[in-house]
Design an enzyme around this catalytic site. Structure first.
Site, PDB file in Angstrom:
ATOM      1  N   SER A 225      28.399  39.430  18.338  1.00 14.47           N
ATOM      2  CA  SER A 225      27.255  38.565  18.638  1.00 14.47           C
ATOM      3  C   SER A 225      27.720  37.246  19.259  1.00 14.47           C
ATOM      4  O   SER A 225      28.560  36.545  18.703  1.00 14.47           O
ATOM      5  CB  SER A 225      26.476  38.297  17.352  1.00 14.47           C
ATOM      6  OG  SER A 225      25.402  37.433  17.600  1.00 14.47           O
TER       7      SER A 225
ATOM      8  N   GLU B  92      30.825  33.207   7.807  1.00 15.90           N
ATOM      9  CA  GLU B  92      30.178  34.519   7.992  1.00 15.90           C
ATOM     10  C   GLU B  92      28.759  34.564   7.432  1.00 15.90           C
ATOM     11  O   GLU B  92      28.138  35.621   7.412  1.00 15.90           O
ATOM     12  CB  GLU B  92      31.024  35.613   7.339  1.00 15.90           C
ATOM     13  CG  GLU B  92      32.468  35.668   7.805  1.00 15.90           C
ATOM     14  CD  GLU B  92      32.616  35.918   9.296  1.00 15.90           C
ATOM     15  OE1 GLU B  92      31.703  36.516   9.895  1.00 15.90           O
ATOM     16  OE2 GLU B  92      33.649  35.493   9.858  1.00 15.90           O
TER      17      GLU B  92
ATOM     18  N   HIS C  73      38.676  44.233  16.987  1.00 16.23           N
ATOM     19  CA  HIS C  73      37.507  44.395  16.108  1.00 16.23           C
ATOM     20  C   HIS C  73      37.481  45.794  15.478  1.00 16.23           C
ATOM     21  O   HIS C  73      36.514  46.550  15.646  1.00 16.23           O
ATOM     22  CB  HIS C  73      36.223  44.167  16.914  1.00 16.23           C
ATOM     23  CG  HIS C  73      35.209  43.319  16.212  1.00 16.23           C
ATOM     24  ND1 HIS C  73      35.371  41.964  16.023  1.00 16.23           N
ATOM     25  CD2 HIS C  73      34.021  43.635  15.633  1.00 16.23           C
ATOM     26  CE1 HIS C  73      34.315  41.490  15.385  1.00 16.23           C
ATOM     27  NE2 HIS C  73      33.486  42.476  15.126  1.00 16.23           N
TER      28      HIS C  73
END
Length: 243
Positions: A123, A42, A170
């Site tokens: 993304s 991340e 998500h």
């Protein structure tokens, strides 16, 4: 796909219960590797050794406070996952929110454990997560599927699907990746398998396999990636126990 892994698990089961000293040694090694790699995926810039000293309570100069909290929080979330397994608690949205709350503690307390209130993009992904107004329904369906059908899958396949389906929803504004990997490993550990530590070096293959699942329903690459990582997860046991 899972034959070799299941043979190794049978060998490991023959050594259970493990001596407390062995459990402690393996746990410390796992927490460090899992925390370092999951955070590095991340974008956390702490090295493996820097992560180790942060977990020992030492501040690393030149590194952001957020990165320190990410390491400490992830370790605490692993402890919570282990506690869920010890107590044999059923899978629930409450559990998922608690894991996420630990991940974002002292980083974004306003959003920790709370479903997002806006739409987001992932993304680089081919598909977009559902509209935020659908999240309560989507998460309820996710848990309902788990309770009705998940036990029909091999534990590795089940863990991979929990991860991929959760990431597809998500539900949080941030911290979905870390939470999904914790949920995946909760499933593996419940079933007596070593956790799957996706390494930062394998990040591209991991993202590509996940995207194939979410965008096109092609599950094989991601399930194989998880299986390979579980196979790697047996190595510390092989070193310590000689299996």
């Amino acid at each position: 796909m899972f034959e070799d892994i299941d043979i190794l698990k049978q060998k490991l089961d023959q050594h259970r219960p493990l001596a407390p000293s062995i459990v402690k040694n393996l746990q410390e090694d796992l927490i460090l590797r899992w925390t370092y790699h999951s955070n590095a995926i991340e974008g956390n810039t702490l090295t493996l050794l820097e992560t180790k000293v942060v977990l020992e309570g030492i501040t690393v100069g030149g590194k952001a406070l957020r990165e320190h909290f990410e390491a400490i929080n992830h370790r605490d979330a692993i402890y919570y996952v282990e506690d869920i397994i010890r107590k044999d608690e059923p899978f629930s949205e409450w559990q998922i929110r608690n894991i996420h709350q630990l991940i974002l503690k002292n980083i974004d307390d306003d959003n920790a454990g709370r479903y997002r209130q806006q739409n987001v993009l992932i993304s680089g992904a081919t598909s977009n997560p559902p509209d935020y107004t659908l999240l309560n329904d989507k998460m309820a369906q996710f848990v309902d599927w788990y309770n009705a059908e998940a036990n029909q899958l091999h534990p590795i396949e089940r863990a991979a699907k929990v991860h991929a389906d959760f990431v597809g929803i998500h539900p949080f504004i941030d911290g979905n990746g870390r939470t999904s990997r914790l949920l995946m490993n909760l499933e593996l550990m419940k079933a007596g398998y070593p956790p799957c530590v996706i390494t930062v070096e394998n990040r591209l293959a991991y993202y590509e396999a996940l995207d194939q699942w979410m965008a096109f329903g092609q599950t094989e690459k991601f399930v194989q990636l998880v299986a390979n990582a579980v196979l790697e997860g047996f190595k510390p046991y092989q070193v310590v126990l000689g299996i």
